[in-house]
Design a protein around this motif. Structure first.
Motif, PDB file in Angstrom:
ATOM      1  N   GLN A  43       0.826  -1.205   0.000  1.00  0.00           N
ATOM      2  CA  GLN A  43       0.000   0.000   0.000  1.00  0.00           C
ATOM      3  C   GLN A  43       0.864   1.260   0.000  1.00  0.00           C
ATOM      4  O   GLN A  43       0.625   2.206  -0.754  1.00  0.00           O
ATOM      5  CB  GLN A  43      -0.939   0.005   1.205  1.00  0.00           C
ATOM      6  N   ALA A  44       1.892   1.261   0.854  1.00  0.00           N
ATOM      7  CA  ALA A  44       2.800   2.409   0.900  1.00  0.00           C
ATOM      8  C   ALA A  44       3.549   2.544  -0.419  1.00  0.00           C
ATOM      9  O   ALA A  44       3.755   3.651  -0.927  1.00  0.00           O
ATOM     10  CB  ALA A  44       3.783   2.257   2.057  1.00  0.00           C
ATOM     11  N   GLY A  45       3.956   1.400  -0.980  1.00  0.00           N
ATOM     12  CA  GLY A  45       4.675   1.421  -2.245  1.00  0.00           C
ATOM     13  C   GLY A  45       3.837   1.971  -3.389  1.00  0.00           C
ATOM     14  O   GLY A  45       4.354   2.664  -4.277  1.00  0.00           O
ATOM     15  N   MET A  46       2.542   1.666  -3.375  1.00  0.00           N
ATOM     16  CA  MET A  46       1.655   2.205  -4.405  1.00  0.00           C
ATOM     17  C   MET A  46       1.580   3.727  -4.318  1.00  0.00           C
ATOM     18  O   MET A  46       1.518   4.420  -5.339  1.00  0.00           O
ATOM     19  CB  MET A  46       0.262   1.584  -4.265  1.00  0.00           C
ATOM     20  N   ASP A  78       9.215   5.208   4.813  1.00  0.00           N
ATOM     21  CA  ASP A  78       8.407   6.147   5.595  1.00  0.00           C
ATOM     22  C   ASP A  78       7.374   5.398   6.429  1.00  0.00           C
ATOM     23  O   ASP A  78       7.144   5.709   7.600  1.00  0.00           O
ATOM     24  CB  ASP A  78       7.698   7.149   4.678  1.00  0.00           C
ATOM     25  N   GLU A  79       6.753   4.388   5.821  1.00  0.00           N
ATOM     26  CA  GLU A  79       5.757   3.580   6.529  1.00  0.00           C
ATOM     27  C   GLU A  79       6.399   2.847   7.698  1.00  0.00           C
ATOM     28  O   GLU A  79       5.844   2.779   8.797  1.00  0.00           O
ATOM     29  CB  GLU A  79       5.127   2.579   5.560  1.00  0.00           C
ATOM     30  N   LEU A  80       7.597   2.308   7.482  1.00  0.00           N
ATOM     31  CA  LEU A  80       8.293   1.582   8.543  1.00  0.00           C
ATOM     32  C   LEU A  80       8.697   2.522   9.672  1.00  0.00           C
ATOM     33  O   LEU A  80       8.601   2.175  10.850  1.00  0.00           O
ATOM     34  CB  LEU A  80       9.541   0.896   7.976  1.00  0.00           C
ATOM     35  N   ARG A  81       9.137   3.714   9.308  1.00  0.00           N
ATOM     36  CA  ARG A  81       9.566   4.667  10.329  1.00  0.00           C
ATOM     37  C   ARG A  81       8.405   5.033  11.255  1.00  0.00           C
ATOM     38  O   ARG A  81       8.561   5.082  12.469  1.00  0.00           O
ATOM     39  CB  ARG A  81      10.119   5.930   9.679  1.00  0.00           C
ATOM     40  N   THR A  82       7.244   5.281  10.677  1.00  0.00           N
ATOM     41  CA  THR A  82       6.096   5.699  11.482  1.00  0.00           C
ATOM     42  C   THR A  82       5.553   4.561  12.334  1.00  0.00           C
ATOM     43  O   THR A  82       4.902   4.789  13.352  1.00  0.00           O
ATOM     44  CB  THR A  82       4.963   6.235  10.588  1.00  0.00           C
ATOM     45  N   SER A  83       5.830   3.307  11.936  1.00  0.00           N
ATOM     46  CA  SER A  83       5.298   2.165  12.697  1.00  0.00           C
ATOM     47  C   SER A  83       6.310   1.594  13.693  1.00  0.00           C
ATOM     48  O   SER A  83       6.043   0.590  14.344  1.00  0.00           O
ATOM     49  CB  SER A  83       4.848   1.052  11.743  1.00  0.00           C
ATOM     50  N   ASP A  84       7.506   2.228  13.800  1.00  0.00           N
ATOM     51  CA  ASP A  84       8.517   1.803  14.776  1.00  0.00           C
ATOM     52  C   ASP A  84       8.775   0.309  14.677  1.00  0.00           C
ATOM     53  O   ASP A  84       8.544  -0.451  15.597  1.00  0.00           O
ATOM     54  CB  ASP A  84       8.067   2.174  16.190  1.00  0.00           C
ATOM     55  N   TRP A  85       9.305  -0.116  13.525  1.00  0.00           N
ATOM     56  CA  TRP A  85       9.370  -1.531  13.175  1.00  0.00           C
ATOM     57  C   TRP A  85      10.488  -2.301  13.871  1.00  0.00           C
ATOM     58  O   TRP A  85      10.497  -3.522  13.852  1.00  0.00           O
ATOM     59  CB  TRP A  85       9.559  -1.662  11.669  1.00  0.00           C
ATOM     60  N   LEU A  86      11.456  -1.624  14.462  1.00  0.00           N
ATOM     61  CA  LEU A  86      12.617  -2.325  15.015  1.00  0.00           C
ATOM     62  C   LEU A  86      12.622  -2.244  16.538  1.00  0.00           C
ATOM     63  O   LEU A  86      13.146  -1.292  17.109  1.00  0.00           O
ATOM     64  CB  LEU A  86      13.903  -1.705  14.460  1.00  0.00           C
ATOM     65  N   PRO A  87      12.027  -3.213  17.213  1.00  0.00           N
ATOM     66  CA  PRO A  87      11.962  -3.176  18.673  1.00  0.00           C
ATOM     67  C   PRO A  87      13.356  -3.187  19.305  1.00  0.00           C
ATOM     68  O   PRO A  87      14.262  -3.864  18.830  1.00  0.00           O
ATOM     69  CB  PRO A  87      11.198  -4.459  19.027  1.00  0.00           C
ATOM     70  N   ARG A  88      13.501  -2.441  20.380  1.00  0.00           N
ATOM     71  CA  ARG A  88      14.773  -2.390  21.101  1.00  0.00           C
ATOM     72  C   ARG A  88      15.171  -3.773  21.608  1.00  0.00           C
ATOM     73  O   ARG A  88      16.350  -4.143  21.596  1.00  0.00           O
ATOM     74  CB  ARG A  88      14.651  -1.415  22.277  1.00  0.00           C
ATOM     75  N   SER A  89      14.174  -4.556  22.035  1.00  0.00           N
ATOM     76  CA  SER A  89      14.461  -5.893  22.559  1.00  0.00           C
ATOM     77  C   SER A  89      15.094  -6.779  21.493  1.00  0.00           C
ATOM     78  O   SER A  89      15.950  -7.622  21.791  1.00  0.00           O
ATOM     79  CB  SER A  89      13.175  -6.552  23.078  1.00  0.00           C
ATOM     80  N   MET A  90      14.691  -6.597  20.230  1.00  0.00           N
ATOM     81  CA  MET A  90      15.262  -7.396  19.161  1.00  0.00           C
ATOM     82  C   MET A  90      16.731  -7.051  18.968  1.00  0.00           C
ATOM     83  O   MET A  90      17.573  -7.933  18.799  1.00  0.00           O
ATOM     84  CB  MET A  90      14.502  -7.186  17.856  1.00  0.00           C
ATOM     85  N   ARG A  91      17.057  -5.775  19.000  1.00  0.00           N
ATOM     86  CA  ARG A  91      18.463  -5.383  18.876  1.00  0.00           C
ATOM     87  C   ARG A  91      19.299  -5.984  19.999  1.00  0.00           C
ATOM     88  O   ARG A  91      20.408  -6.458  19.791  1.00  0.00           O
ATOM     89  CB  ARG A  91      18.591  -3.862  18.921  1.00  0.00           C
ATOM     90  N   GLN A  92      18.741  -5.954  21.212  1.00  0.00           N
ATOM     91  CA  GLN A  92      19.469  -6.492  22.358  1.00  0.00           C
ATOM     92  C   GLN A  92      19.696  -7.990  22.202  1.00  0.00           C
ATOM     93  O   GLN A  92      20.796  -8.494  22.479  1.00  0.00           O
ATOM     94  CB  GLN A  92      18.702  -6.185  23.643  1.00  0.00           C
TER      95      GLN A  92
END
Length: 243
Positions: A43-46, A78-92
């Motif tokens: 949807q964002a890509g469209m 842009d869509e990923l940025r607004t949805s906060d796709w990268l949880p801090r716990s995953m990075r840890q």
């Protein structure tokens, strides 16, 4: 290209490039956590494609598809940025895996197996593989981690679609490129094949699973593990430079 035909030409560009949007969405989805829906990316890509059609002119000096890819990817980011796709716990969690791999590589003298990593992390193999599955968004391109180990900035906020500020590009334009090649070559055979199918042949995870005879979720786990191995190897080089 744009012509005096106006709307009919725009409709043609839209219809002709819908498959491109879907392909880019599925390829990006393979690098992201399970919580990200591919339909949201499409949807964002469209929206990005429509924006490209509206803005494109021959004076851009680029083929329409080249220009459209930048706009489509930008809209998805842009869509990923607004949805906060990268949880801090995953990075840890992924940092723990990288550190375990680095420790075991030095101790054993060879790339550690999944069981060896799980044992060092004091967890079952099943739990370790589940952690890999949850880390589906882990990527090699977070090079700001190498320069700010305690940093909490979002990669997407710092490096979006501007190729001139791409940290990966700047690194690969140096001798670091050979270090990346060597690190990939040192991967266990199955993971090396997977990376080739994904990054060189541009197959999606489902297609790779069919080639390798494993499930799509298993491919995701192996991809995450391969990226963790590469990051563990390259992290030190990012600080000290290639030998």
């Amino acid at each position: 290209m744009y012509t005096v035909k106006g709307k009919s030409n725009k409709d043609y560009l839209l219809t002709e490039h819908i498959p491109l949007v879907k392909r880019l969405a599925h390829h990006m989805k393979a690098k992201l956590p399970p919580s990200v829906e591919v339909d949201d990316l499409i949807q964002a890509g469209m929206i990005g494609l429509l924006d490209a059609i509206t803005r494109y002119e021959e004076t851009h000096g680029a083929q329409f598809e080249t220009y459209a890819v930048l706009r489509i990817r930008g809209a998805m980011l842009d869509e990923l940025r607004t949805s906060d796709w990268l949880p801090r716990s995953m990075r840890q969690n992924m940092r723990k895996i990288e550190e375990a791999m680095s420790t075991l590589q030095q101790r054993l003298g060879h790339p550690p197996t999944e069981s060896e990593v799980a044992k060092l992390l004091k967890m079952s193999l099943a739990d370790y593989q589940e952690m890999l599955g949850d880390g589906g968004g882990h990527q090699l391109v977070y090079y700001e981690d190498f320069h700010d180990p305690d940093g909490n900035d979002s990669f997407l906020d710092r490096h979006c679609v501007d190729e001139d500020s791409d940290p990966l590009r700047s690194l690969l334009d140096t001798d670091f490129r050979q270090s990346v090649i060597d690190a990939i070559d040192a991967l266990p055979p199955r993971e090396k094949i997977l990376m080739g199918l994904y990054y060189e042949e541009e197959l999606n995870l489902k297609e790779i699973g069919a080639v390798m005879g494993v499930s799509e979720s298993r491919v995701s786990q192996l991809h995450t593990q391969a990226v963790a191995r590469l990051r563990a190897t390259l992290r030190e080089l990012a600080w000290t430079g290639p030998a």
